[in-house]
Write a protein that holds these residues in place. Structure first.
Motif, short mmCIF file in Angstrom:
data_model
loop_
_atom_site.label_atom_id
_atom_site.label_comp_id
_atom_site.label_asym_id
_atom_site.label_seq_id
_atom_site.Cartn_x
_atom_site.Cartn_y
_atom_site.Cartn_z
N SER A 1 0.86 -1.19 0.00
CA SER A 1 0.00 0.00 0.00
C SER A 1 0.89 1.23 0.00
O SER A 1 1.94 1.24 0.65
N ARG A 2 0.45 2.25 -0.72
CA ARG A 2 1.21 3.50 -0.77
C ARG A 2 0.34 4.63 -0.21
O ARG A 2 -0.80 4.81 -0.64
N LEU B 1 -5.41 1.09 6.23
CA LEU B 1 -4.71 -0.07 5.66
C LEU B 1 -5.59 -1.31 5.72
O LEU B 1 -5.65 -2.08 4.75
N ALA B 2 -6.23 -1.52 6.86
CA ALA B 2 -7.07 -2.72 7.03
C ALA B 2 -8.29 -2.67 6.13
O ALA B 2 -8.70 -3.69 5.56
N GLY C 1 -3.67 -2.81 -0.09
CA GLY C 1 -3.10 -2.74 -1.42
C GLY C 1 -3.48 -1.51 -2.23
O GLY C 1 -3.07 -1.37 -3.37
N ARG C 2 -4.24 -0.60 -1.65
CA ARG C 2 -4.69 0.59 -2.38
C ARG C 2 -3.73 1.75 -2.14
O ARG C 2 -3.07 1.85 -1.11
N ASP C 3 -3.70 2.66 -3.12
CA ASP C 3 -3.02 3.93 -2.95
C ASP C 3 -3.98 4.87 -2.23
O ASP C 3 -5.16 4.94 -2.58
N TRP D 1 3.77 0.83 2.65
CA TRP D 1 3.62 -0.26 3.62
C TRP D 1 3.98 -1.55 2.91
O TRP D 1 3.30 -1.95 1.96
N GLN D 2 5.07 -2.15 3.33
CA GLN D 2 5.54 -3.39 2.72
C GLN D 2 5.74 -4.43 3.80
O GLN D 2 6.58 -4.24 4.69
N GLY D 3 4.98 -5.49 3.70
CA GLY D 3 5.11 -6.55 4.70
C GLY D 3 4.55 -6.12 6.03
O GLY D 3 3.36 -6.10 6.23
N ASN D 4 5.44 -5.70 6.88
CA ASN D 4 5.00 -5.32 8.23
C ASN D 4 5.62 -4.01 8.70
O ASN D 4 5.70 -3.76 9.90
#
Length: 190
Positions: free
Chosen positions: A2-3, A129-130, A134-136, A176-179
């Motif tokens: 997510s960005r 995020l939740a 995966g969204r911008d 946000w990549q992974g954790n």
């Protein structure tokens, strides 16, 4: 991945500490707004704090993007009794210096500490995020709110985060990549 594209609202031209006061933004520079909007992903979701300066900035950038409801968790630091006061006019200069030089649990009278701001904004970002994995996301917010996320991404102290400029109508891009968060750009002015 997510960005998040954290955008600081347009300028208020206030020369005092502006936290939760609902001052409007100056969005008269159409060329700057157009450059900023063109820089941001066209299919991103747009959210802002519920303060008018952030809401109006988000609306100016929105265009064809999907606008999410405003989120009060993205508000600026609550300066309490210091709200709308000029720095050098605040009576307790020692307390004021401690707030900025040792950010953490120190809070303005009637306001909130750095840790409280950070927890509030981080909770808002985690909910986004939740809800939209995966969204911008374009989040139009404030100096302090954005710095809380810079601190988290860089894994630095609050004092070190304060060394970063967050100009009006700038973009701070965090992935946000992974954790964990990764800072791609801080205070980018398109």
């Amino acid at each position: 991945m997510s960005r998040f594209y954290w955008v600081r609202h347009g300028p208020t031209h206030a020369k005092s500490m502006v936290g939760w006061s609902d001052l409007p933004a100056d969005l008269s520079d159409d060329a700057q707004i157009a450059r900023l909007s063109a820089h941001l992903p066209g299919d991103a979701l747009v959210i802002s704090s519920d303060l008018i300066r952030a809401r109006a900035t988000a609306d100016a950038l929105n265009g064809p993007r999907t606008r999410l409801p405003d989120d009060p968790n993205l508000r600026e630091i609550h300066f309490g009794d210091w709200e709308l006061q000029v720095f050098d006019k605040i009576p307790d200069q020692e307390h004021l210096r401690a707030f900025w030089e040792n950010p953490g649990d120190v809070r303005p009278p009637g306001g909130e500490s750095w840790h409280e701001v950070s927890n509030r904004v981080s909770a808002g970002a985690a909910r986004l995020l939740a809800a939209h994995p995966g969204r911008d996301i374009i989040a139009v917010a404030h100096f302090g709110a954005i710095l809380t996320q810079v601190q988290q991404a860089l894994e630095v102290t609050a004092y070190e985060a304060f060394a970063h400029r967050i100009d009006n109508l700038s973009v701070t891009e965090l992935h946000w990549q992974g954790n964990r968060w990764h800072a791609q750009a801080i205070n980018h002015l398109p």
